[in-house]
Design a protein around this motif. Structure first.
Motif, PDB file in Angstrom:
ATOM      1  N   ILE B 286       0.837  -1.200   0.000  1.00 43.41           N
ATOM      2  CA  ILE B 286       0.000   0.000   0.000  1.00 43.41           C
ATOM      3  C   ILE B 286       0.876   1.255   0.000  1.00 43.41           C
ATOM      4  O   ILE B 286       0.557   2.251  -0.652  1.00 43.41           O
ATOM      5  CB  ILE B 286      -0.958   0.004   1.208  1.00 43.41           C
ATOM      6  CG1 ILE B 286      -1.840  -1.245   1.170  1.00 43.41           C
ATOM      7  CG2 ILE B 286      -1.838   1.252   1.196  1.00 43.41           C
ATOM      8  CD1 ILE B 286      -2.750  -1.391   2.359  1.00 43.41           C
ATOM      9  N   ALA B 287       2.001   1.199   0.715  1.00 46.18           N
ATOM     10  CA  ALA B 287       2.905   2.355   0.740  1.00 46.18           C
ATOM     11  C   ALA B 287       3.464   2.625  -0.658  1.00 46.18           C
ATOM     12  O   ALA B 287       3.574   3.780  -1.082  1.00 46.18           O
ATOM     13  CB  ALA B 287       4.041   2.121   1.735  1.00 46.18           C
ATOM     14  N   ALA B 288       3.790   1.553  -1.380  1.00 47.10           N
ATOM     15  CA  ALA B 288       4.312   1.728  -2.734  1.00 47.10           C
ATOM     16  C   ALA B 288       3.252   2.360  -3.628  1.00 47.10           C
ATOM     17  O   ALA B 288       3.531   3.321  -4.360  1.00 47.10           O
ATOM     18  CB  ALA B 288       4.751   0.381  -3.306  1.00 47.10           C
ATOM     19  N   VAL B 289       2.033   1.837  -3.538  1.00 49.76           N
ATOM     20  CA  VAL B 289       0.942   2.403  -4.329  1.00 49.76           C
ATOM     21  C   VAL B 289       0.710   3.867  -3.945  1.00 49.76           C
ATOM     22  O   VAL B 289       0.503   4.726  -4.798  1.00 49.76           O
ATOM     23  CB  VAL B 289      -0.354   1.572  -4.114  1.00 49.76           C
ATOM     24  CG1 VAL B 289      -1.550   2.294  -4.700  1.00 49.76           C
ATOM     25  CG2 VAL B 289      -0.206   0.203  -4.739  1.00 49.76           C
ATOM     26  N   SER B 290       0.788   4.140  -2.635  1.00 51.52           N
ATOM     27  CA  SER B 290       0.577   5.512  -2.155  1.00 51.52           C
ATOM     28  C   SER B 290       1.652   6.455  -2.673  1.00 51.52           C
ATOM     29  O   SER B 290       1.376   7.608  -2.991  1.00 51.52           O
ATOM     30  CB  SER B 290       0.591   5.550  -0.628  1.00 51.52           C
ATOM     31  OG  SER B 290      -0.460   4.785  -0.109  1.00 51.52           O
ATOM     32  N   THR B 291       2.883   5.952  -2.744  1.00 49.31           N
ATOM     33  CA  THR B 291       3.966   6.803  -3.233  1.00 49.31           C
ATOM     34  C   THR B 291       3.749   7.137  -4.703  1.00 49.31           C
ATOM     35  O   THR B 291       4.054   8.242  -5.153  1.00 49.31           O
ATOM     36  CB  THR B 291       5.319   6.089  -3.067  1.00 49.31           C
ATOM     37  OG1 THR B 291       5.359   5.496  -1.770  1.00 49.31           O
ATOM     38  CG2 THR B 291       6.462   7.060  -3.204  1.00 49.31           C
ATOM     39  N   LEU B 292       3.206   6.164  -5.430  1.00 48.92           N
ATOM     40  CA  LEU B 292       2.961   6.377  -6.857  1.00 48.92           C
ATOM     41  C   LEU B 292       1.795   7.325  -7.095  1.00 48.92           C
ATOM     42  O   LEU B 292       1.738   7.994  -8.117  1.00 48.92           O
ATOM     43  CB  LEU B 292       2.656   5.039  -7.529  1.00 48.92           C
ATOM     44  CG  LEU B 292       3.864   4.240  -7.993  1.00 48.92           C
ATOM     45  CD1 LEU B 292       3.448   2.840  -8.393  1.00 48.92           C
ATOM     46  CD2 LEU B 292       4.547   4.947  -9.154  1.00 48.92           C
ATOM     47  N   LEU B 365      11.962  -6.279  -0.741  1.00 54.11           N
ATOM     48  CA  LEU B 365      11.955  -5.786  -2.124  1.00 54.11           C
ATOM     49  C   LEU B 365      11.055  -4.563  -2.258  1.00 54.11           C
ATOM     50  O   LEU B 365      11.394  -3.594  -2.945  1.00 54.11           O
ATOM     51  CB  LEU B 365      11.475  -6.891  -3.074  1.00 54.11           C
ATOM     52  CG  LEU B 365      12.439  -8.066  -3.255  1.00 54.11           C
ATOM     53  CD1 LEU B 365      11.838  -9.121  -4.177  1.00 54.11           C
ATOM     54  CD2 LEU B 365      13.768  -7.570  -3.824  1.00 54.11           C
ATOM     55  N   LEU B 366       9.906  -4.604  -1.567  1.00 54.97           N
ATOM     56  CA  LEU B 366       8.992  -3.463  -1.636  1.00 54.97           C
ATOM     57  C   LEU B 366       9.628  -2.214  -1.030  1.00 54.97           C
ATOM     58  O   LEU B 366       9.468  -1.109  -1.556  1.00 54.97           O
ATOM     59  CB  LEU B 366       7.687  -3.792  -0.908  1.00 54.97           C
ATOM     60  CG  LEU B 366       6.675  -4.582  -1.723  1.00 54.97           C
ATOM     61  CD1 LEU B 366       5.491  -4.997  -0.864  1.00 54.97           C
ATOM     62  CD2 LEU B 366       6.177  -3.734  -2.904  1.00 54.97           C
ATOM     63  N   VAL B 367      10.361  -2.398   0.076  1.00 62.26           N
ATOM     64  CA  VAL B 367      11.030  -1.247   0.697  1.00 62.26           C
ATOM     65  C   VAL B 367      12.015  -0.633  -0.297  1.00 62.26           C
ATOM     66  O   VAL B 367      12.072   0.589  -0.465  1.00 62.26           O
ATOM     67  CB  VAL B 367      11.746  -1.665   2.004  1.00 62.26           C
ATOM     68  CG1 VAL B 367      12.672  -0.558   2.492  1.00 62.26           C
ATOM     69  CG2 VAL B 367      10.718  -2.002   3.076  1.00 62.26           C
ATOM     70  N   LEU B 368      12.767  -1.502  -0.985  1.00 63.90           N
ATOM     71  CA  LEU B 368      13.708  -0.992  -1.988  1.00 63.90           C
ATOM     72  C   LEU B 368      12.969  -0.274  -3.112  1.00 63.90           C
ATOM     73  O   LEU B 368      13.393   0.777  -3.587  1.00 63.90           O
ATOM     74  CB  LEU B 368      14.548  -2.140  -2.555  1.00 63.90           C
ATOM     75  CG  LEU B 368      15.525  -2.768  -1.557  1.00 63.90           C
ATOM     76  CD1 LEU B 368      16.299  -3.902  -2.209  1.00 63.90           C
ATOM     77  CD2 LEU B 368      16.498  -1.706  -1.032  1.00 63.90           C
ATOM     78  N   LEU B 369      11.828  -0.851  -3.493  1.00 62.11           N
ATOM     79  CA  LEU B 369      11.030  -0.225  -4.552  1.00 62.11           C
ATOM     80  C   LEU B 369      10.558   1.167  -4.116  1.00 62.11           C
ATOM     81  O   LEU B 369      10.651   2.135  -4.882  1.00 62.11           O
ATOM     82  CB  LEU B 369       9.826  -1.107  -4.895  1.00 62.11           C
ATOM     83  CG  LEU B 369       8.813  -0.479  -5.847  1.00 62.11           C
ATOM     84  CD1 LEU B 369       9.394  -0.363  -7.251  1.00 62.11           C
ATOM     85  CD2 LEU B 369       7.511  -1.273  -5.894  1.00 62.11           C
ATOM     86  N   ILE B 370      10.075   1.259  -2.864  1.00 60.84           N
ATOM     87  CA  ILE B 370       9.601   2.555  -2.374  1.00 60.84           C
ATOM     88  C   ILE B 370      10.748   3.562  -2.369  1.00 60.84           C
ATOM     89  O   ILE B 370      10.587   4.718  -2.778  1.00 60.84           O
ATOM     90  CB  ILE B 370       9.000   2.416  -0.962  1.00 60.84           C
ATOM     91  CG1 ILE B 370       7.763   1.522  -1.004  1.00 60.84           C
ATOM     92  CG2 ILE B 370       8.619   3.786  -0.394  1.00 60.84           C
ATOM     93  CD1 ILE B 370       7.291   1.051   0.352  1.00 60.84           C
ATOM     94  N   ALA B 371      11.929   3.097  -1.915  1.00 57.66           N
ATOM     95  CA  ALA B 371      13.090   3.985  -1.909  1.00 57.66           C
ATOM     96  C   ALA B 371      13.379   4.480  -3.328  1.00 57.66           C
ATOM     97  O   ALA B 371      13.680   5.658  -3.546  1.00 57.66           O
ATOM     98  CB  ALA B 371      14.303   3.257  -1.334  1.00 57.66           C
ATOM     99  N   ARG B 372      13.260   3.563  -4.297  1.00 48.69           N
ATOM    100  CA  ARG B 372      13.450   3.936  -5.702  1.00 48.69           C
ATOM    101  C   ARG B 372      12.434   4.988  -6.131  1.00 48.69           C
ATOM    102  O   ARG B 372      12.770   6.003  -6.765  1.00 48.69           O
ATOM    103  CB  ARG B 372      13.263   2.713  -6.604  1.00 48.69           C
ATOM    104  CG  ARG B 372      14.503   1.938  -6.942  1.00 48.69           C
ATOM    105  CD  ARG B 372      15.523   2.760  -7.674  1.00 48.69           C
ATOM    106  NE  ARG B 372      15.481   2.629  -9.124  1.00 48.69           N
ATOM    107  CZ  ARG B 372      15.891   1.561  -9.783  1.00 48.69           C
ATOM    108  NH1 ARG B 372      16.329   0.515  -9.138  1.00 48.69           N
ATOM    109  NH2 ARG B 372      15.860   1.539 -11.094  1.00 48.69           N
ATOM    110  N   LEU B 373      11.184   4.737  -5.769  1.00 47.10           N
ATOM    111  CA  LEU B 373      10.112   5.668  -6.149  1.00 47.10           C
ATOM    112  C   LEU B 373      10.346   7.041  -5.526  1.00 47.10           C
ATOM    113  O   LEU B 373      10.096   8.068  -6.150  1.00 47.10           O
ATOM    114  CB  LEU B 373       8.752   5.126  -5.712  1.00 47.10           C
ATOM    115  CG  LEU B 373       8.274   3.858  -6.422  1.00 47.10           C
ATOM    116  CD1 LEU B 373       6.956   3.380  -5.832  1.00 47.10           C
ATOM    117  CD2 LEU B 373       8.117   4.119  -7.921  1.00 47.10           C
ATOM    118  N   LEU B 374      10.853   7.031  -4.273  1.00 46.57           N
ATOM    119  CA  LEU B 374      11.084   8.307  -3.602  1.00 46.57           C
ATOM    120  C   LEU B 374      12.172   9.106  -4.300  1.00 46.57           C
ATOM    121  O   LEU B 374      12.178  10.332  -4.258  1.00 46.57           O
ATOM    122  CB  LEU B 374      11.475   8.076  -2.139  1.00 46.57           C
ATOM    123  CG  LEU B 374      10.359   7.631  -1.192  1.00 46.57           C
ATOM    124  CD1 LEU B 374      10.923   7.326   0.182  1.00 46.57           C
ATOM    125  CD2 LEU B 374       9.278   8.687  -1.096  1.00 46.57           C
TER     126      LEU B 374
END
Ligand SMILES: Nc1ncnc2c1ncn2[C@@H]1O[C@H](COP(=O)(O)OP(=O)(O)O)[C@@H](O)[C@H]1O
Ligand SMILES: [Mg+2]
Lengths: 270, 383
Positions: B286-292, B365-374
């Motif tokens: 959900i955090a990844a989706v929220s960041t997007l 992996l999701l944490v890394l993805l979120i970091a990427r998105l940020l």
């Protein structure tokens, strides 16, 4: 001229920010193309921009909307990276040492907000920790800055309960929690009422007294005249004129001078 | 150090705001209230019901009189048929109990009362057997009455309660099939309210960019969200979960004991681990989706789709048999299948442990993805 600062003595001509041939092109989505009234999918926002800002001075990027000011300041703040070219803040490259650049600058814009739930005191400590400021130093700095800008009485009031002017002061003070050498400020008075705008301009003048170097962007002539030591006129992502305020104006008002430059580039279409 | 400050801020945000805390705890409470009311509306008859029991008795004991007294005191009535009776022996009696034609079968060993009174008897230990069928409400009611009487009747005999309901009963399959799905739904909604507010909310309000201007690492910022939000969500999920578990008996008209009788202590530990592994995974997603997303509204739209997808898949796994072991590689679903295994008594320890590990890897992996998105300018500063 010599000025006393926490960094010791220095000559006024020391370069703290240097942009070298910065370029940034955005790819536009369909929707953006419609908004920009273009069918061209790419937009050159900054087109080979170079300039230098000096220690203890206020440098103003002056330009109309869409000239590329925000994009330039974001590249200098490492929030976005240039397609080509580079910029140096206190000698650190925004490409190669973005962390060092972030610790050397305070970045302000009306888009950056504070969470209403917390108090100025808590947020000051939090952002201090984010910049890795040591606890003792942080406490001393908080006391000094809060007293200097009259925040001390509101230190424990939740941000959402502060007046607009006080909130603005808090944001400004928090942006320099790590005592950055350079403060970058995008459109300092945009969208502010006259009283809050005065809080900001007074703050910037005070920062300059404290020996900080300031880089700001604006489309307001009076702000440049009032605050800036040096000005760069930016049109369509290119530097159209760059120098000390006196050199640029050459006896004219900055407004007259700006339109003269503008016409020489864009024709008589103003 | 920066990670610690980021996490502290997140916790302070939640524990400092009673409103947010209440929204975390409230769902569980509401579920319990609603389901209990709903349950007693459906099965409400049970408690006041007056049954007429038909009880077969083999052998003799004064205990039968005591049982009958208890039965009458509870407002039921009972008819006792002593075996062997006309065309009925113990075997047929058992069958009738199982078929619901008779309530229960009581079997006392020969000379039961005498053997109990004669404390130093060297004969075989006296024994009593109560055969009932837990699927039948009347039979269950009688079993609990008679069981209590017999438990108090004397110490020195072997008392066996025999439930003729099949091991993998309907009740159990219901619980096993639905409970994991309910857990996922409640975990998801707990994660959803917390994470949308904290990540999408901060992005929409512009406070996330304020942190991006500092020299904090993007992975720290991502972890500083996912870890504390997972803890808070776990609380909310636990509250909802308790609400469900406590209201299941009334809702389904069965006792939780009966439904999860086969779950061992290890089973409970694994169940807990599985839930714990799913929470950060869902928070991360959900955090990844929220960041997007640009706004909370946009993020909650995408998240709802995610939730429905998970619900459908969880239900499907409950009723499709013979899913291959490959399911262990599928995030969340692996936990659902493993939980179903535990609840049906077909626990596979390796599957539970691998599922937990797999979910943690996906979370990382999701944490890394979120970091990427940020750090993506298109995501954070796109127009
Ligand atoms: N993220 C983005 N995506 C697409 N186009 C952008 C983006 N950011 C800026 N632009 C475009 O680049 C140009 C310069 O924008 P900006 O730097 O914001 O100008 P200014 O701050 O001087 O008003 C504008 O035409 C703007 O529409
Ligand atoms: Mg701008």
């Amino acid at each position: 001229m010599q000025t006393e600062t926490p960094f010791g003595d220095f000559t006024q001509s020391e370069e703290v920010v240097r942009a070298e041939d910065l370029r940034k092109t955005f790819t536009l989505s369909r929707k953006q193309q419609r908004l920009e009234h273009t069918s061209f999918p790419r937009k050159v926002a900054v087109d080979g921009l170079s300039f230098s800002a000096y220690r203890g001075e206020i440098y103003g990027l002056l330009g109309p909307n869409g000239a590329g000011k925000t994009t330039t300041l974001r590249m200098l703040s490492t929030l976005i990276s240039p397609d080509s070219g580079d910029a140096f803040v206190c000698g650190h490259s925004v490409r190669r040492a973005p962390h060092k650049v972030r610790d050397a600058i305070g970045f302000m814009t009306s888009e950056l907000k504070l969470e209403g739930f917390f108090t100025p005191s808590y947020l000051f400590d939090f952002f201090g920790a984010m910049h890795g400021v040591e606890k003792g130093v942080l406490a001393a700095r908080k006391e000094e800055l809060f007293a200097r800008f009259g925040i001390d009485r509101f230190a424990e009031v939740k941000v959402k309960d502060l007046s607009t002017g006080m909130l603005q002061k808090v944001s400004l003070v928090i942006s320099i929690v790590h005592d950055p050498a350079v403060v970058i400020f995008d459109e300092p008075t945009n969208g502010l009422d006259v009283l809050t705008a005065k809080v900001v301009t007074d703050f910037l003048a005070e920062l300059k007294n404290m020996g900080k170097s300031i880089l700001l962007s604006t489309h307001i002539f009076s702000l440049v005249e009032k605050l800036c030591d040096r000005v760069g006129i930016i049109i369509d992502g290119k530097m159209a004129a760059d120098g000390t305020l006196a050199d640029i104006c050459g006896g004219m008002s900055i407004e007259e001078r700006f339109f003269e430059v503008y016409r020489s580039i864009k024709g008589e279409t103003v | 150090m920066k990670l610690l400050a980021l996490m502290k801020k997140e916790f302070r945000r939640f524990f400092g705001d009673p409103k947010l805390l209440i929204t975390m705890i409230l769902p569980g409470l509401l579920i319990y209230l609603i389901y209990t009311v709903m349950g007693s509306a459906i099965f409400g008859g049970d408690e006041q019901a007056k049954y007429s029991f038909k009880v077969y008795v083999s052998g003799e004991s004064q205990a039968v009189q005591l049982i009958d007294a208890a039965v009458q005191k509870s407002g039921h009535e009972a008819e006792y048929v002593y075996l062997p009776a006309e065309g009925v022996d113990e075997e047929t009696a058992r069958r009738e109990v199982k078929a619901g034609e008779a309530t229960a079968l009581l079997v006392f060993s020969e000379g039961f009362d005498g053997a109990i009174a004669d404390t130093d008897a060297s004969d075989a230990m006296p024994s009593a057997l109560l055969c009932y069928h837990s699927e039948d409400a009347a039979s269950s009611a009688f079993a609990s009455l008679a069981g209590a009487v017999l438990d108090a009747y004397g110490r020195s005999f072997v008392f066996t309660m025999q439930n003729s309901a099949e091991a993998a009963d309907i009740a159990q399959t219901m619980v096993a099939g639905i409970l994991p799905m309910l857990i996922v739904v409640f975990v998801f909604s707990a994660c959803m309210s917390v994470t949308l507010e904290s990540v999408a909310g901060e992005k929409e309000r512009g406070t996330l960019s304020t942190i991006l201007v500092t020299s904090a690492r993007r992975t720290d910022i991502a972890l500083g969200k996912v870890l504390p939000l997972s803890c808070v969500s776990l609380m909310g999920a636990a509250s909802s979960f308790l609400g469900v578990v406590l209201s299941l008996p009334t809702l389904m008209g069965i006792s939780v004991d009966a439904a999860v009788a086969g779950v061992s202590a290890l089973g409970y530990v694994l169940l807990f681990l599985l839930i714990v592994s799913v929470v950060p995974l869902i928070v991360g997603a959900i955090a990844a989706v929220s960041t997007l997303s640009r706004t909370v509204k946009e993020a909650s739209g995408y998240t709802s789709v995610l939730m429905i997808l998970m619900m459908v898949l969880s239900i499907v796994t409950a009723f499709v048999s013979g899913i291959g072991d490959w399911v262990v590689a599928v995030p969340v679903l692996n936990a659902v299948v493993a939980m179903q295994g535990i609840l049906t008594g077909a626990m596979q320890v390796w599957m539970c442990l691998v599922a937990v590990a797999v979910n943690l890897v996906y979370t990382a992996l999701l944490v890394l993805l979120i970091a990427r998105l940020l750090s993506s300018e298109r995501v954070m500063f796109g127009k």
